[in-house]
Design a protein around this motif. Sequence first.
Motif, mmCIF file in Angstrom:
data_model
loop_
_atom_site.group_PDB
_atom_site.id
_atom_site.type_symbol
_atom_site.label_atom_id
_atom_site.label_comp_id
_atom_site.label_asym_id
_atom_site.label_seq_id
_atom_site.Cartn_x
_atom_site.Cartn_y
_atom_site.Cartn_z
ATOM 1 N N ARG A 31 48.550 46.189 25.875
ATOM 2 C CA ARG A 31 47.874 46.664 27.098
ATOM 3 C C ARG A 31 46.483 47.197 26.764
ATOM 4 O O ARG A 31 45.510 46.909 27.453
ATOM 5 N N LEU A 36 44.115 44.316 26.132
ATOM 6 C CA LEU A 36 43.739 43.644 27.378
ATOM 7 C C LEU A 36 42.646 44.436 28.083
ATOM 8 O O LEU A 36 41.648 43.868 28.531
ATOM 9 N N ARG A 37 42.810 45.746 28.180
ATOM 10 C CA ARG A 37 41.780 46.584 28.833
ATOM 11 C C ARG A 37 40.455 46.514 28.080
ATOM 12 O O ARG A 37 39.393 46.422 28.694
ATOM 13 N N LEU A 58 38.872 43.118 28.828
ATOM 14 C CA LEU A 58 38.342 43.084 30.193
ATOM 15 C C LEU A 58 37.039 43.881 30.285
ATOM 16 O O LEU A 58 36.071 43.428 30.918
ATOM 17 N N LEU A 99 41.068 35.210 32.175
ATOM 18 C CA LEU A 99 40.848 36.572 32.636
ATOM 19 C C LEU A 99 39.938 36.648 33.864
ATOM 20 O O LEU A 99 39.866 37.685 34.521
ATOM 21 N N ILE A 135 41.350 37.998 37.149
ATOM 22 C CA ILE A 135 41.260 39.418 37.444
ATOM 23 C C ILE A 135 39.820 39.809 37.754
ATOM 24 O O ILE A 135 39.538 40.505 38.720
ATOM 25 N N THR A 154 46.152 41.234 39.759
ATOM 26 C CA THR A 154 45.695 42.498 39.203
ATOM 27 C C THR A 154 45.925 42.510 37.701
ATOM 28 O O THR A 154 46.677 41.692 37.162
ATOM 29 N N GLU A 155 45.316 43.463 37.045
ATOM 30 C CA GLU A 155 45.523 43.621 35.610
ATOM 31 C C GLU A 155 47.002 43.852 35.311
ATOM 32 O O GLU A 155 47.546 43.273 34.368
ATOM 33 N N ASN A 156 47.660 44.671 36.115
ATOM 34 C CA ASN A 156 49.083 44.942 35.901
ATOM 35 C C ASN A 156 49.934 43.696 36.103
ATOM 36 O O ASN A 156 50.892 43.464 35.364
ATOM 37 N N PHE A 169 49.424 41.522 33.068
ATOM 38 C CA PHE A 169 50.093 42.090 31.905
ATOM 39 C C PHE A 169 51.610 41.890 31.995
ATOM 40 O O PHE A 169 52.250 41.532 31.009
#
Length: 195
Positions: free
Chosen positions: A69, A72-73, A76, A106, A109, A116-118, A121
């Motif tokens: 996670r 990924l953040r 992004l 990506l 998003i 969404t990002e969630n 993920f």
Amino acid sequence: MRKLIILALAVAMLVACAQTENVPEKAVRELCEYMVQVYPQATLQDLYKTCYQDFFGAEHAISDMASARKYLRYELNELRNEGVNELRMPLREPTGFRHRFVRANLRLILTDSVMTENELFDAFMAAANTSAPVRENWADEWAQVESIALQVHPAWADAELQALLREAAKTNSTVHHSEAFRQAYHPHYRIIPNP
């Protein structure tokens, strides 16, 4: 005792047949032609990567959930700072020749707000927790794919790279995209299940 021996031989023959099962040549050829058309800078290494992803899913990309996670953040945020116009891969693209998974760009998003990002993920985690590969032997499958690929696109022949990929296949190891692919297409995606 004789029935047990016959049963054991029958099981051994079934296992041997399963291990030597041929990959679907037409599907592999179509994948190679797609790669050459959409990604002319791709190498055999990039074909290996998509077939590996199709075979194993995303498990190789996750050491632990929190790190996945966090990365990924990070990715992004980097893309927001760089600009996402450089993301040159399709928004969604099936992996390999079986299409068990999808590469989700990506941009889904960042610019298109498709998910969404969630959501991405969670789908990524689902791809990491997918059941076992479709076959027992990745090295055998890769050998067949490589043979077909070099018939379709002889320019992919590279003895040193082929030896490295065969060694990676023997240990069920993934590889990164080739440098040529990274420079040309800026791949930023996650593997998710194919709906």
